[in-house]
Design an enzyme around this catalytic site. Sequence first.
Site, mmCIF file in Angstrom:
data_model
loop_
_atom_site.group_PDB
_atom_site.id
_atom_site.type_symbol
_atom_site.label_atom_id
_atom_site.label_comp_id
_atom_site.label_asym_id
_atom_site.label_seq_id
_atom_site.Cartn_x
_atom_site.Cartn_y
_atom_site.Cartn_z
ATOM 1 N N LYS A 51 59.174 -108.620 58.380
ATOM 2 C CA LYS A 51 59.485 -109.273 59.652
ATOM 3 C C LYS A 51 60.101 -108.276 60.627
ATOM 4 O O LYS A 51 59.762 -108.247 61.817
ATOM 5 C CB LYS A 51 60.461 -110.437 59.432
ATOM 6 C CG LYS A 51 59.848 -111.683 58.824
ATOM 7 C CD LYS A 51 60.907 -112.769 58.748
ATOM 8 C CE LYS A 51 60.355 -114.070 58.191
ATOM 9 N NZ LYS A 51 61.398 -115.117 58.128
ATOM 10 N N HIS B 132 33.801 -122.909 37.304
ATOM 11 C CA HIS B 132 32.608 -122.178 37.734
ATOM 12 C C HIS B 132 32.968 -120.969 38.586
ATOM 13 O O HIS B 132 32.099 -120.415 39.267
ATOM 14 C CB HIS B 132 31.663 -123.123 38.493
ATOM 15 C CG HIS B 132 31.112 -124.209 37.632
ATOM 16 N ND1 HIS B 132 29.913 -124.097 36.955
ATOM 17 C CD2 HIS B 132 31.619 -125.426 37.289
ATOM 18 C CE1 HIS B 132 29.689 -125.208 36.257
ATOM 19 N NE2 HIS B 132 30.711 -126.023 36.444
ATOM 20 N N LYS C 109 64.348 -124.866 61.146
ATOM 21 C CA LYS C 109 65.792 -125.099 61.057
ATOM 22 C C LYS C 109 66.528 -124.449 62.228
ATOM 23 O O LYS C 109 67.361 -125.071 62.880
ATOM 24 C CB LYS C 109 66.326 -124.565 59.733
ATOM 25 C CG LYS C 109 67.808 -124.875 59.503
ATOM 26 C CD LYS C 109 68.342 -124.195 58.245
ATOM 27 C CE LYS C 109 67.759 -124.785 56.992
ATOM 28 N NZ LYS C 109 68.385 -124.237 55.769
ATOM 29 N N GLU D 175 58.387 -116.860 45.307
ATOM 30 C CA GLU D 175 59.411 -116.512 46.294
ATOM 31 C C GLU D 175 60.806 -116.688 45.705
ATOM 32 O O GLU D 175 61.758 -116.023 46.121
ATOM 33 C CB GLU D 175 59.261 -117.362 47.559
ATOM 34 C CG GLU D 175 60.107 -116.855 48.722
ATOM 35 C CD GLU D 175 59.757 -117.501 50.044
ATOM 36 O OE1 GLU D 175 58.935 -116.912 50.782
ATOM 37 O OE2 GLU D 175 60.289 -118.581 50.343
ATOM 38 N N GLU E 132 56.673 -117.471 64.237
ATOM 39 C CA GLU E 132 55.344 -118.065 64.132
ATOM 40 C C GLU E 132 55.360 -119.518 64.607
ATOM 41 O O GLU E 132 54.471 -119.958 65.342
ATOM 42 C CB GLU E 132 54.837 -118.000 62.690
ATOM 43 C CG GLU E 132 54.683 -116.594 62.140
ATOM 44 C CD GLU E 132 55.906 -116.117 61.366
ATOM 45 O OE1 GLU E 132 55.736 -115.246 60.492
ATOM 46 O OE2 GLU E 132 57.027 -116.606 61.650
ATOM 47 N N GLY F 101 64.234 -123.680 52.194
ATOM 48 C CA GLY F 101 62.959 -124.023 52.811
ATOM 49 C C GLY F 101 61.915 -124.519 51.837
ATOM 50 O O GLY F 101 61.247 -125.533 52.077
ATOM 51 N N ARG F 102 61.750 -123.833 50.706
ATOM 52 C CA ARG F 102 60.684 -124.221 49.769
ATOM 53 C C ARG F 102 61.068 -125.429 48.923
ATOM 54 O O ARG F 102 60.278 -125.881 48.102
ATOM 55 C CB ARG F 102 60.309 -123.031 48.899
ATOM 56 C CG ARG F 102 61.440 -122.372 48.159
ATOM 57 C CD ARG F 102 61.000 -121.008 47.597
ATOM 58 N NE ARG F 102 62.099 -120.261 47.003
ATOM 59 C CZ ARG F 102 62.948 -119.509 47.677
ATOM 60 N NH1 ARG F 102 62.871 -119.439 48.994
ATOM 61 N NH2 ARG F 102 63.906 -118.838 47.059
#
Length: 550
Positions: free
Chosen positions: A516, A387, A209, A356, A215, A270-271
Amino acid sequence: MMKNINPTTTKAWQKLQTHYEAIQSKHLRELFEQDPERFSKLSLTVDDTLYDFSKNRITEETLDLLTELAEETGMKEAIESMFKGETINATEGRAVLHTALRNFTDEELLLDGENILAEVRDVQQQMKAFCDKLHSGQWLGYTGKPINHVVNIGIGGSDLGPKMVCEALKFYQQPGMSIDFISNVDGTDAAEVLKKLNPEQTLFIIASKTFTTKETIANAHTARDWFLKHATDKEHIKKHFVALSTNTAAVEAFGIAPENTFRFWDWVGGRFSLWSAIGLSIACALGYDKFEELLRGAEAMDKHFRSAPLRQNAPVLMGLLGLWYTNFFGAQSHAVLPYDQYLRLLPEYLQQGLMESNGKSADRTGTFVDYETQPVIWGAAGTNSQHSFFQLIHQGSVLIPSDFIAPAQSLNQIGNHHTMLLSNYFAQTEALMKGKTAEEARAELQKKGDKSEQEVEELVPHKVFAGNKPTTSIMFKKLTPYTLGSLISMYEQKVFVQGVLWNVYSFDQWGVELGKQLAGAIEDELMGKTTGNHDSSTNGLIQFYNENRG
């Protein structure tokens, strides 16, 4: 208008506490034996998706009291506040309107005097035109070849959602089109993707954005440097890079053409952003028509959430049950178990969506809460998970409520595979509900007749399953873009429901900021720009790194 109510102070909470004390020792076996109609009373269908709540440690009275709690905390009013665009993300001063991205009605939705639905339509038309050009072979790379590989570079919500959807709907992927994702700042992530690409036919989508996410921008520059080693001319960037951003100046400085920039808005968290231009990678992989089908499935669930009575409302009931186990039974985690290989990334995606959002310890008044909020979300695809960690769910000492998700029809009908898969799906929830008593275990061992009585008695404790382990079964006809959109929307709305119930702000994420900030300072130290003063552990780790960095 959102209320600020500590749920533990409500009348409904006190009733639930009394009810819990009366019901908590009841076994699900007993509840099913007492009421042959339990399934029909404690399940509901939305479109072609069945939600079976009957294997939960509840009665109809439980749901009545939980619904009272939802009413007392102002659930209906809160839902309207979100859909109408009120500033419910108060700490950031924003509305929360990801639902507008999948609103296909003709109504107006005004925010600061602007009809945001018209803005949404404009971006959707831009996305559609772009995808049509890409899939028709009109979008050509710098050597005149059509694009056949798309790489999305983002992180968090700009990666997890689109990646999960592209994997979930891989069956519907456009012929001849490949999709990859780069998110981790660990250089290995970019290196492993880049080594399999042909620069002449690859398109990179940079999803940020602000176009400043460290990153993402680091990975974007790595991709650009790799590309220019082959293409050499910076003008060619315009044919191979597009941006999902609001920072036009930074996008242009990177070399991306303004017309290849897709905007979204600060009222899209964002999510919750895969429905926006952040979903361009989905539309590129599947075709815009399938992307729109995904949106329409989400819209259908939104309409159900907004209009259905609380007592018959799938996201509301999912949220209430989560609170029931977290705050009354003391459950600290919740498993999501899709019995569909295509949905294997769903648990990871929901980790961000739920943890979050509601992993908060201060309520909406700024008061630190004295009750539990969000449990840990985890899981994996069945039958693989059977399993690995099912032993813990079946016989462990902790209570782990679980969601079991499966399609009635397989998209890949191979032999008897789907029958085997679903036999496990049905059997696991039944086993978790019923368990196995000491008497049943003893009788089984005695019937085999290959052990002495002493050996039988020694084995019995290890063969006992307590049962009474709660599960919710979600089953739909077939995995389609529409069905997936509905499922994702349901979990999104569950996030909102639980935020209202726990009286926390679900749409900020200040918890990621401190790490951060510290990482930025330490990065300068590692590059020799500054020196730092840390605790002895951090100093020791940095020293070890410096001595071994090569």
